[in-house]
Design a protein around this motif. Structure first.
Motif, PDB file in Angstrom:
ATOM      1  N   LEU A 115      31.369  20.301  39.428  1.00 18.49           N
ATOM      2  CA  LEU A 115      32.019  21.584  39.159  1.00 18.49           C
ATOM      3  C   LEU A 115      31.065  22.751  39.434  1.00 18.49           C
ATOM      4  O   LEU A 115      31.485  23.787  39.969  1.00 18.49           O
ATOM      5  CB  LEU A 115      32.502  21.633  37.705  1.00 18.49           C
ATOM      6  CG  LEU A 115      33.699  20.735  37.362  1.00 18.49           C
ATOM      7  CD1 LEU A 115      33.995  20.789  35.870  1.00 18.49           C
ATOM      8  CD2 LEU A 115      34.930  21.164  38.157  1.00 18.49           C
ATOM      9  N   ASN A 116      29.792  22.561  39.073  1.00 18.87           N
ATOM     10  CA  ASN A 116      28.799  23.605  39.353  1.00 18.87           C
ATOM     11  C   ASN A 116      28.656  23.830  40.850  1.00 18.87           C
ATOM     12  O   ASN A 116      28.568  24.971  41.325  1.00 18.87           O
ATOM     13  CB  ASN A 116      27.444  23.232  38.739  1.00 18.87           C
ATOM     14  CG  ASN A 116      27.439  23.365  37.230  1.00 18.87           C
ATOM     15  OD1 ASN A 116      28.208  24.152  36.664  1.00 18.87           O
ATOM     16  ND2 ASN A 116      26.588  22.610  36.557  1.00 18.87           N
ATOM     17  N   ASN A 117      28.612  22.703  41.604  1.00 19.30           N
ATOM     18  CA  ASN A 117      28.512  22.812  43.065  1.00 19.30           C
ATOM     19  C   ASN A 117      29.737  23.501  43.643  1.00 19.30           C
ATOM     20  O   ASN A 117      29.625  24.339  44.551  1.00 19.30           O
ATOM     21  CB  ASN A 117      28.344  21.429  43.686  1.00 19.30           C
ATOM     22  CG  ASN A 117      26.990  20.808  43.373  1.00 19.30           C
ATOM     23  OD1 ASN A 117      26.026  21.539  43.116  1.00 19.30           O
ATOM     24  ND2 ASN A 117      26.901  19.498  43.404  1.00 19.30           N
ATOM     25  N   SER A 121      29.826  26.918  45.594  1.00 18.06           N
ATOM     26  CA  SER A 121      30.445  26.984  46.918  1.00 18.06           C
ATOM     27  C   SER A 121      31.499  28.079  46.974  1.00 18.06           C
ATOM     28  O   SER A 121      31.574  28.852  47.948  1.00 18.06           O
ATOM     29  CB  SER A 121      31.078  25.629  47.263  1.00 18.06           C
ATOM     30  OG  SER A 121      31.735  25.680  48.507  1.00 18.06           O
ATOM     31  N   LEU A 122      32.328  28.167  45.911  1.00 15.29           N
ATOM     32  CA  LEU A 122      33.342  29.219  45.856  1.00 15.29           C
ATOM     33  C   LEU A 122      32.699  30.603  45.795  1.00 15.29           C
ATOM     34  O   LEU A 122      33.197  31.552  46.419  1.00 15.29           O
ATOM     35  CB  LEU A 122      34.251  29.010  44.637  1.00 15.29           C
ATOM     36  CG  LEU A 122      35.213  27.817  44.714  1.00 15.29           C
ATOM     37  CD1 LEU A 122      35.956  27.652  43.387  1.00 15.29           C
ATOM     38  CD2 LEU A 122      36.214  27.997  45.852  1.00 15.29           C
ATOM     39  N   ALA A 123      31.596  30.704  45.053  1.00 16.62           N
ATOM     40  CA  ALA A 123      30.898  31.987  44.967  1.00 16.62           C
ATOM     41  C   ALA A 123      30.352  32.399  46.326  1.00 16.62           C
ATOM     42  O   ALA A 123      30.448  33.568  46.730  1.00 16.62           O
ATOM     43  CB  ALA A 123      29.771  31.902  43.935  1.00 16.62           C
ATOM     44  N   ILE A 124      29.801  31.414  47.056  1.00 18.89           N
ATOM     45  CA  ILE A 124      29.271  31.702  48.397  1.00 18.89           C
ATOM     46  C   ILE A 124      30.408  32.113  49.331  1.00 18.89           C
ATOM     47  O   ILE A 124      30.291  33.073  50.100  1.00 18.89           O
ATOM     48  CB  ILE A 124      28.521  30.474  48.947  1.00 18.89           C
ATOM     49  CG1 ILE A 124      27.244  30.219  48.127  1.00 18.89           C
ATOM     50  CG2 ILE A 124      28.169  30.677  50.417  1.00 18.89           C
ATOM     51  CD1 ILE A 124      26.534  28.946  48.498  1.00 18.89           C
ATOM     52  N   LYS A 125      31.535  31.351  49.260  1.00 18.92           N
ATOM     53  CA  LYS A 125      32.681  31.695  50.104  1.00 18.92           C
ATOM     54  C   LYS A 125      33.202  33.084  49.770  1.00 18.92           C
ATOM     55  O   LYS A 125      33.590  33.847  50.665  1.00 18.92           O
ATOM     56  CB  LYS A 125      33.788  30.657  49.907  1.00 18.92           C
ATOM     57  CG  LYS A 125      33.473  29.297  50.525  1.00 18.92           C
ATOM     58  CD  LYS A 125      34.631  28.330  50.313  1.00 18.92           C
ATOM     59  CE  LYS A 125      34.327  26.976  50.948  1.00 18.92           C
ATOM     60  NZ  LYS A 125      35.440  26.001  50.731  1.00 18.92           N
ATOM     61  N   GLN A 126      33.225  33.414  48.472  1.00 15.72           N
ATOM     62  CA  GLN A 126      33.694  34.740  48.064  1.00 15.72           C
ATOM     63  C   GLN A 126      32.771  35.823  48.604  1.00 15.72           C
ATOM     64  O   GLN A 126      33.236  36.866  49.080  1.00 15.72           O
ATOM     65  CB  GLN A 126      33.786  34.821  46.546  1.00 15.72           C
ATOM     66  CG  GLN A 126      34.399  36.121  46.034  1.00 15.72           C
ATOM     67  CD  GLN A 126      34.545  36.138  44.527  1.00 15.72           C
ATOM     68  OE1 GLN A 126      34.039  35.247  43.852  1.00 15.72           O
ATOM     69  NE2 GLN A 126      35.219  37.134  44.006  1.00 15.72           N
ATOM     70  N   ASP A 127      31.449  35.569  48.527  1.00 19.79           N
ATOM     71  CA  ASP A 127      30.493  36.536  49.062  1.00 19.79           C
ATOM     72  C   ASP A 127      30.680  36.711  50.570  1.00 19.79           C
ATOM     73  O   ASP A 127      30.633  37.835  51.087  1.00 19.79           O
ATOM     74  CB  ASP A 127      29.060  36.080  48.756  1.00 19.79           C
ATOM     75  CG  ASP A 127      28.738  36.150  47.276  1.00 19.79           C
ATOM     76  OD1 ASP A 127      29.444  36.886  46.556  1.00 19.79           O
ATOM     77  OD2 ASP A 127      27.798  35.460  46.837  1.00 19.79           O
ATOM     78  N   VAL A 128      30.881  35.574  51.263  1.00 17.76           N
ATOM     79  CA  VAL A 128      31.095  35.637  52.712  1.00 17.76           C
ATOM     80  C   VAL A 128      32.373  36.405  53.027  1.00 17.76           C
ATOM     81  O   VAL A 128      32.418  37.226  53.961  1.00 17.76           O
ATOM     82  CB  VAL A 128      31.147  34.214  53.317  1.00 17.76           C
ATOM     83  CG1 VAL A 128      31.576  34.263  54.774  1.00 17.76           C
ATOM     84  CG2 VAL A 128      29.800  33.523  53.183  1.00 17.76           C
TER      85      VAL A 128
END
Length: 205
Positions: A115-117, A121-128
């Motif tokens: 879940l942390n990963n 990953s979702l945070a990175i995608k959101q930033d992108v």
């Protein structure tokens, strides 16, 4: 033993009585061994199938066998076998429960890590995505700016050409149409008359 009795813990008391009974049996003091074995059983009456019970029953079996009391020895042996099996089953059940808890804990640990990963990953995608949106907005803004500059430049060029054409066709002193305009207009009129087989007239004042 006094400390064990004062503790009021049945398991501790039973364990001490059982150990004392085994010690007396090794010393070949059968009476004391039997006494403390029975005390161990009495103290662990509410404990179910525990190790002190198993040891006390085995001690009583050995005592009866040493006294040649085979009937009692057989009874104690049967009780000991049953108690030992039940005790081992409880240990296995506890071990299995502990392993299940460990497995469940490990599984939850891996799920938490997963879940942390996924969150990272979702945070990175959101930033992108946000960066892409900002880049798109910047590109659109630059595109509008370029289009505005091109329109302004086209207007200025057209205006400049209009000014040049006006300056080229008008006389600077009088402000009337000059020879350059007359020449271009005459050439156009002559070409039109020739192509359409029309007469052409020229009046000079």
């Amino acid at each position: 033993i006094d400390i064990a009795i004062k503790s009021a813990f049945a398991l501790v008391i039973s364990e001490f009585h059982s150990l004392i009974a085994v010690s007396y049996l090794r010393l070949n003091d059968l009476e004391q061994a039997e006494l403390y074995s029975r005390k161990a059983l009495s103290a662990s009456d509410q404990l179910g199938h525990s190790k002190p019970v198993v040891d006390a029953l085995y001690t009583l079996y050995q005592i009866s066998e040493s006294k040649n009391e085979y009937a009692k020895a057989l009874t104690y042996h049967q009780q000991w076998t049953k108690a030992d099996k039940a005790y081992l089953d409880e240990i296995k059940a506890r071990s299995l429960a502990i392993e299940q808890v460990k497995h469940h804990t490990t599984e939850q640990k891996y799920q938490l890590a997963l879940l942390n990963n996924q969150y990272e990953s979702l945070a990175i995608k959101q930033d992108v995505t946000m960066q892409t949106v900002r880049n798109d907005r910047l590109f659109i803004g630059l595109l509008f700016a370029v289009i505005f500059v091109l329109i302004l430049l086209a207007y200025n060029v057209r205006h400049f050409r209009s000014v040049l054409k006006t300056d080229d066709e008008l006389d600077e002193l009088t402000g009337i149409l000059n020879r350059h305009f007359f020449r271009r207009y005459a050439i156009t009129a002559i070409d039109d008359c020739i192509s359409h087989n029309k007469p052409l007239s020229l009046i000079i004042v």
